[in-house]
Motif scaffolding. Structure first.
Motif, PDB file in Angstrom:
ATOM      1  N   ARG A  92      -7.249  -0.915   4.874  1.00 44.30           N
ATOM      2  CA  ARG A  92      -6.665  -1.533   3.950  1.00 44.30           C
ATOM      3  C   ARG A  92      -7.167  -0.719   2.560  1.00 44.30           C
ATOM      4  NH1 ARG A  92      -3.143  -5.135   2.514  1.00 44.30           N
ATOM      5  NH2 ARG A  92      -3.295  -6.057   0.207  1.00 44.30           N
ATOM      6  N   SER A 145      -3.610  -1.572  -2.143  1.00 46.40           N
ATOM      7  CA  SER A 145      -2.888  -2.452  -1.962  1.00 46.40           C
ATOM      8  C   SER A 145      -1.948  -2.309  -0.519  1.00 46.40           C
ATOM      9  CB  SER A 145      -1.843  -2.827  -3.128  1.00 46.40           C
ATOM     10  OG  SER A 145      -1.156  -1.442  -3.472  1.00 46.40           O
ATOM     11  N   HIS A 146      -2.298  -1.174   0.043  1.00 47.36           N
ATOM     12  CA  HIS A 146      -1.450  -0.754   0.953  1.00 47.36           C
ATOM     13  C   HIS A 146      -2.576  -0.382   2.314  1.00 47.36           C
ATOM     14  CE1 HIS A 146      -2.424   3.002  -0.482  1.00 47.36           C
ATOM     15  NE2 HIS A 146      -2.387   3.739   0.778  1.00 47.36           N
ATOM     16  N   GLU A 147      -1.639  -0.495   3.568  1.00 51.72           N
ATOM     17  CA  GLU A 147      -2.642  -0.184   4.738  1.00 51.72           C
ATOM     18  C   GLU A 147      -2.268   1.191   5.377  1.00 51.72           C
ATOM     19  OE1 GLU A 147      -1.501  -3.322   7.521  1.00 51.72           O
ATOM     20  OE2 GLU A 147      -2.990  -4.468   6.586  1.00 51.72           O
TER      21      GLU A 147
END
Length: 583
Positions: free
Chosen positions: A145, A148-150
């Motif tokens: 992570r 805010s994104h993976e």
């Protein structure tokens, strides 16, 4: 089944399309006494599982990982020595300043762990909780992570290392559980290997493989789909269940319990499937279960106990058909004993007083005393037996104990104590150790009296051994009494059975004609099975070993198969004697 001793050829694996045997050899060049660790770490990398390397510093742990990484096309390696000052920036990358200006907290992960497919973290237990928690997610889900994104992590293998197991009470159990294999890496022990190690040039991180010898990511992903389709044999399932049971029993009497989660068991079976697949098999076989030894120990102190548990379970359940035959054979012997059980008019015989078993057609009494050959510590303790005909009224002479195959054990001395219906048994070697010497000849290994060996030269000592009865065991033994304590001498009671009056009204009889037919059918079934079993082993010699196991374990499996056949053949001889005695 030893890869060296059985002339198993190096060839391209038909399942995977790669030559695993040759690959392991090339990766191990210059790394003396590290072949097993390399082969098992490679197996985990092929299966996409994590590994913990346990051992002292300076044993080439990081070099092993770098070499394995070099066997994969376009691999990206990341390594880090962990300590209490190591920060997430050191492992996952620095914070992106340009992203901060946009009010986003993201890291520059290029060149760091989230972009690597091979990761080596030394001194793993010194990592901070923040790093370990992130690692758990990466190992479990293969994602990182980032803000805010993976980010998908291309991880093939995460290898950790330390010279200690995780300290208690620090919340490290969850991370320790993620390392499916735990491998002990030691210094070179053999003198010749040590001399080569210090004399040779430094070993390169790169194994020098040709590009067409390396494994692509595309192939690696395909392997996983194929591994899922590998089945698990009934024998292997029985072995796994037996190991689980034995571990549960071990934990009852030990403060340092061996904990194995359900998740761990599932991952262990996946490792076994992978080992079978790369050994050109579509089924997990008993030999693959030796790998469990490296998956379930938690402390160095219980490594040896785990080895014994795994070996015991493999021996007991390596063939479900043999176990089935053993039950049928015991049922047949019981029926025969019932049909022939009559009280003797001879007061010197106790045919109806003691519980007996048939060994090679003769009646023996099984003792609660157990023995083990002192030069075979990997074996388990086994029962001692005494011939029923030795238990005569007024008999003061000594006699020898026997094993379950009817072999006389030289270094035992037994006396029957008639008044109390007890037996006194002594381990002679404990009292007369200095009177014996060890002899190692071309055709025999054993122990002889010094007075005997002094009378013969080296040439005819070998002949003396050859002239000994083949039904005598001449190795030193250790002995345990009925309470499980190791002893040199003990007195034990006999198993007494209820005596039934021998009258016409209560005598049990069996139709001997029907019993003979049953016995004959059972003999034929076992003979057919032995023939099929031997042909299968002969035709599949290249497929019943595991390319990832040491020669010792493969050889052990071969010995177990041969012992299974020998045991069945000895049972057939017993049954043939029963058949001959039936009218």
């Amino acid at each position: 089944m030893s890869k060296k001793n059985h002339n198993i050829k190096s060839q391209e694996n038909q399942n995977s399309g790669i030559d695993i045997f040759t690959l392991i050899k090339k990766l191990s060049e210059g790394l003396y006494e590290k072949e097993e660790v390399i082969s098992l770490t490679l197996l985990c990398a092929l299966a996409g599982k994590s590994v913990f390397l346990y051992g002292p510093p300076g044993t080439a742990k990081s070099l092993i990982v770098r070499r394995i990484a070099s066997a994969f096309k376009d691999s990206k390696y990341f390594g880090q020595l962990m300590n209490r000052f190591t920060t997430p920036e050191d492992v996952f990358g620095p914070v992106s300043l340009s992203k901060l200006k946009e009010d986003k907290f993201e890291r520059q992960i290029d060149g760091y762990l989230p972009k690597a497919d091979f990761v080596f973290l030394d001194e793993i237990w010194k990592s901070s909780p923040a790093i370990l928690n992130t690692l758990l997610t990466i190992i479990n889900e293969k994602v990182y992570r980032n803000g805010s994104h993976e980010e998908k992590v291309p991880l093939k293998a995460l290898v950790s290392a330390s010279n200690e197991t995780p300290p208690k009470g620090q919340g490290l159990d969850a991370m320790y559980d993620r390392f499916i294999m735990r491998l002990f890496v030691d210094t070179a022990k053999d003198v010749d290997n040590f001399v080569k190690l210090i004399s040779d040039k430094d070993v390169s991180f790169d194994a020098g493989l040709k590009e067409d010898e390396k494994i692509s990511t595309e192939d690696w992903l395909k392997f996983h789909k194929d591994i899922d389709n590998v089945s698990v044999s009934d024998e292997a399932l029985n072995i796994i269940c037996s190991i689980k049971y034995e571990i549960d029993e071990y934990n009852k009497g030990n403060n340092e319990a061996i904990y194995i989660s359900d998740r761990r068991w599932k991952n262990i079976v996946y490792i076994l499937k992978a080992a079978a697949f790369f050994s050109e098999r579509n089924t997990v076989m008993p030999v693959d279960c030796f790998l469990i030894t490296h998956c379930i120990w938690t402390l160095e102190e219980n490594i040896d106990e785990v080895k014994k548990i795994v070996l015991k379970s493999i021996k007991n359940f390596s063939s479900s058909n043999i176990n089935k035959f053993n039950k049928e054979i015991e049922d047949m012997k019981n029926e025969y004993q019932i049909s022939s059980n009559k009280i003797s008019n001879n007061p010197n015989e106790y045919n109806s007083e003691f519980e007996t078993v048939l060994i090679n057609g003769e009646k023996f009494v099984e003792l609660p005393v157990k023995f083990i050959l002192s030069n075979k510590s990997s074996s388990s303790y086994k029962n001692l037996y005494v011939p029923l005909n030795k238990l005569n009224v007024g008999s003061n002479s000594s006699f020898k104990a026997y094993n379950s195959s009817g072999k006389k054990i030289l270094f035992t001395e037994c006396y029957y104590l008639k008044a109390n219906k007890e037996l006194k048994i002594k381990n002679l070697i404990s009292a007369q150790q200095n009177n014996f010497k060890f002899a190692n000849m071309d055709s025999y290994i054993g122990y002889v009296l010094n007075t005997v060996s002094a009378m013969v030269n080296a040439n005819n000592l070998n002949n003396s051994f050859n002239n000994l009865s083949k039904n005598i065991i001449t190795d030193f033994i250790k002995m345990k009494d009925e309470n499980g304590n190791e002893v040199e001498e003990t007195i034990c009671s006999f198993p007494i059975k209820n005596i039934v009056n021998n009258t016409a009204n209560n005598t049990v009889s069996v139709n001997n004609s029907d019993l003979k037919i049953e016995c004959n059918d059972l003999i034929n079934n076992i003979d057919n099975y032995i023939n099929d079993y031997e042909n299968y082993l002969k035709d599949n010699i290249n497929h019943i070993y595991s390319v990832f196991l040491s020669d010792e374990n493969n050889r052990l499996m071969a010995e177990i198969y041969n012992e299974n056949i020998s045991e069945l053949k000895s049972k057939v001889i017993e049954l043939e004697k029963i058949r001959e005695s039936l009218k």
